[in-house]
Design a protein around this motif. Structure first.
Motif, mmCIF file in Angstrom:
data_model
loop_
_atom_site.group_PDB
_atom_site.id
_atom_site.type_symbol
_atom_site.label_atom_id
_atom_site.label_comp_id
_atom_site.label_asym_id
_atom_site.label_seq_id
_atom_site.Cartn_x
_atom_site.Cartn_y
_atom_site.Cartn_z
ATOM 1 N N HIS A 1 4.674 8.719 9.874
ATOM 2 C CA HIS A 1 3.786 8.732 11.026
ATOM 3 C C HIS A 1 4.236 7.596 11.932
ATOM 4 O O HIS A 1 3.911 6.422 11.692
ATOM 5 N N GLN A 2 5.013 7.923 12.960
ATOM 6 C CA GLN A 2 5.655 6.914 13.796
ATOM 7 C C GLN A 2 4.662 5.993 14.500
ATOM 8 O O GLN A 2 4.841 4.778 14.513
ATOM 9 N N ALA A 3 3.610 6.552 15.093
ATOM 10 C CA ALA A 3 2.646 5.716 15.820
ATOM 11 C C ALA A 3 1.957 4.732 14.882
ATOM 12 O O ALA A 3 1.785 3.555 15.216
ATOM 13 N N ALA A 4 1.578 5.188 13.704
ATOM 14 C CA ALA A 4 0.938 4.297 12.737
ATOM 15 C C ALA A 4 1.922 3.229 12.261
ATOM 16 O O ALA A 4 1.548 2.066 12.091
ATOM 17 N N ALA A 5 3.176 3.624 12.082
ATOM 18 C CA ALA A 5 4.211 2.669 11.667
ATOM 19 C C ALA A 5 4.390 1.583 12.725
ATOM 20 O O ALA A 5 4.490 0.393 12.398
ATOM 21 N N GLU A 6 4.428 1.977 13.973
ATOM 22 C CA GLU A 6 4.584 1.007 15.060
ATOM 23 C C GLU A 6 3.403 0.044 15.103
ATOM 24 O O GLU A 6 3.574 -1.156 15.316
ATOM 25 N N LYS A 7 2.200 0.572 14.886
ATOM 26 C CA LYS A 7 1.010 -0.280 14.870
ATOM 27 C C LYS A 7 1.105 -1.303 13.739
ATOM 28 O O LYS A 7 0.803 -2.481 13.927
ATOM 29 N N VAL B 1 0.884 -1.166 0.000
ATOM 30 C CA VAL B 1 0.000 0.000 0.000
ATOM 31 C C VAL B 1 0.923 1.218 0.000
ATOM 32 O O VAL B 1 1.589 1.513 0.983
ATOM 33 N N ASP B 2 1.007 1.860 -1.159
ATOM 34 C CA ASP B 2 1.872 3.030 -1.369
ATOM 35 C C ASP B 2 1.013 4.271 -1.165
ATOM 36 O O ASP B 2 0.004 4.443 -1.860
ATOM 37 N N VAL B 3 1.405 5.127 -0.215
ATOM 38 C CA VAL B 3 0.516 6.203 0.216
ATOM 39 C C VAL B 3 1.021 7.587 -0.179
ATOM 40 O O VAL B 3 2.125 7.992 0.188
ATOM 41 N N PHE B 4 0.181 8.285 -0.925
ATOM 42 C CA PHE B 4 0.384 9.689 -1.271
ATOM 43 C C PHE B 4 -0.686 10.505 -0.552
ATOM 44 O O PHE B 4 -1.633 10.989 -1.159
ATOM 45 N N ARG B 5 -0.561 10.624 0.748
ATOM 46 C CA ARG B 5 -1.492 11.396 1.565
ATOM 47 C C ARG B 5 -0.691 12.121 2.629
ATOM 48 O O ARG B 5 0.435 11.740 2.929
ATOM 49 N N LYS B 6 -1.295 13.119 3.249
ATOM 50 C CA LYS B 6 -0.619 13.845 4.328
ATOM 51 C C LYS B 6 -0.414 12.924 5.532
ATOM 52 O O LYS B 6 -1.165 11.973 5.733
ATOM 53 N N ALA B 7 0.595 13.237 6.310
ATOM 54 C CA ALA B 7 0.939 12.409 7.476
ATOM 55 C C ALA B 7 -0.255 12.190 8.398
ATOM 56 O O ALA B 7 -0.461 11.086 8.899
ATOM 57 N N GLU B 8 -1.075 13.213 8.603
ATOM 58 C CA GLU B 8 -2.210 13.065 9.518
ATOM 59 C C GLU B 8 -3.280 12.115 8.972
ATOM 60 O O GLU B 8 -4.142 11.644 9.704
ATOM 61 N N ASP B 9 -3.217 11.794 7.670
ATOM 62 C CA ASP B 9 -4.169 10.861 7.063
ATOM 63 C C ASP B 9 -3.687 9.414 7.095
ATOM 64 O O ASP B 9 -4.401 8.507 6.660
ATOM 65 N N ILE B 10 -2.486 9.193 7.610
ATOM 66 C CA ILE B 10 -1.877 7.860 7.568
ATOM 67 C C ILE B 10 -2.555 6.832 8.494
ATOM 68 O O ILE B 10 -2.763 5.687 8.068
#
Length: 146
Positions: A118-124, A86-95
């Motif tokens: 987005h560190q928290a989303a990455a950790e999840k 899933v390649d994401v072209f969105r703002k960090a807050e949309d991650i």
């Protein structure tokens, strides 16, 4: 020492093992980076699955565009396949919701394009086994590792 595998070590295997890439935020405008990157990936043998509610129902780069990642995954599954990246072209807050969707569809990797992290989303995502790449362009990385 960190237990997280360095994304640099993961990139060659992600690119080698992946075939289907959902591009979240893909634009139909050929001047946009998302279009340029998707076109490049497509020209190098990857199947692109556009995800953008603005263009849902239309075709981008010859592929049907879906409103949500779940719709895209469902369409791909009907052909006996799955979305690898899933390649994401969105703002960090949309991650965070995109990561939730990537987890739900059992993608192998979430890739946040250059300038996006987005560190928290990455950790999840890592906690449930997804490979995570942040702040890197998949096109640039493919050119470096191909």
């Amino acid at each position: 020492m960190s237990q997280v595998t360095d994304p640099e070590d993961l990139i060659p295997s992600i690119l080698a093992e992946s075939r289907i890439i959902a591009v979240v935020g893909l634009s139909s405008n050929a001047d946009r980076p998302s279009y340029e990157v998707a076109h490049y990936l497509q020209s190098h043998g990857y199947r692109i699955v556009p995800v953008n509610p603005t263009y849902a129902g239309a075709h981008i780069l010859g592929e049907p565009c879906y409103a949500t990642l779940q719709e895209a995954a469902s369409a791909v599954e009907k052909k006996g396949q799955k979305i690898d990246v899933v390649d994401v072209f969105r703002k960090a807050e949309d991650i965070p919701p995109v990561v939730d969707d990537a987890i739900a569809i059992k993608a192998d990797c979430i890739w946040m394009q250059l300038g996006i992290a987005h560190q928290a989303a990455a950790e999840k995502a890592r906690a449930v086994g997804l490979k995570v790449v942040m702040d890197k362009c998949i096109k640039v990385e493919h050119a470096l590792h191909a």
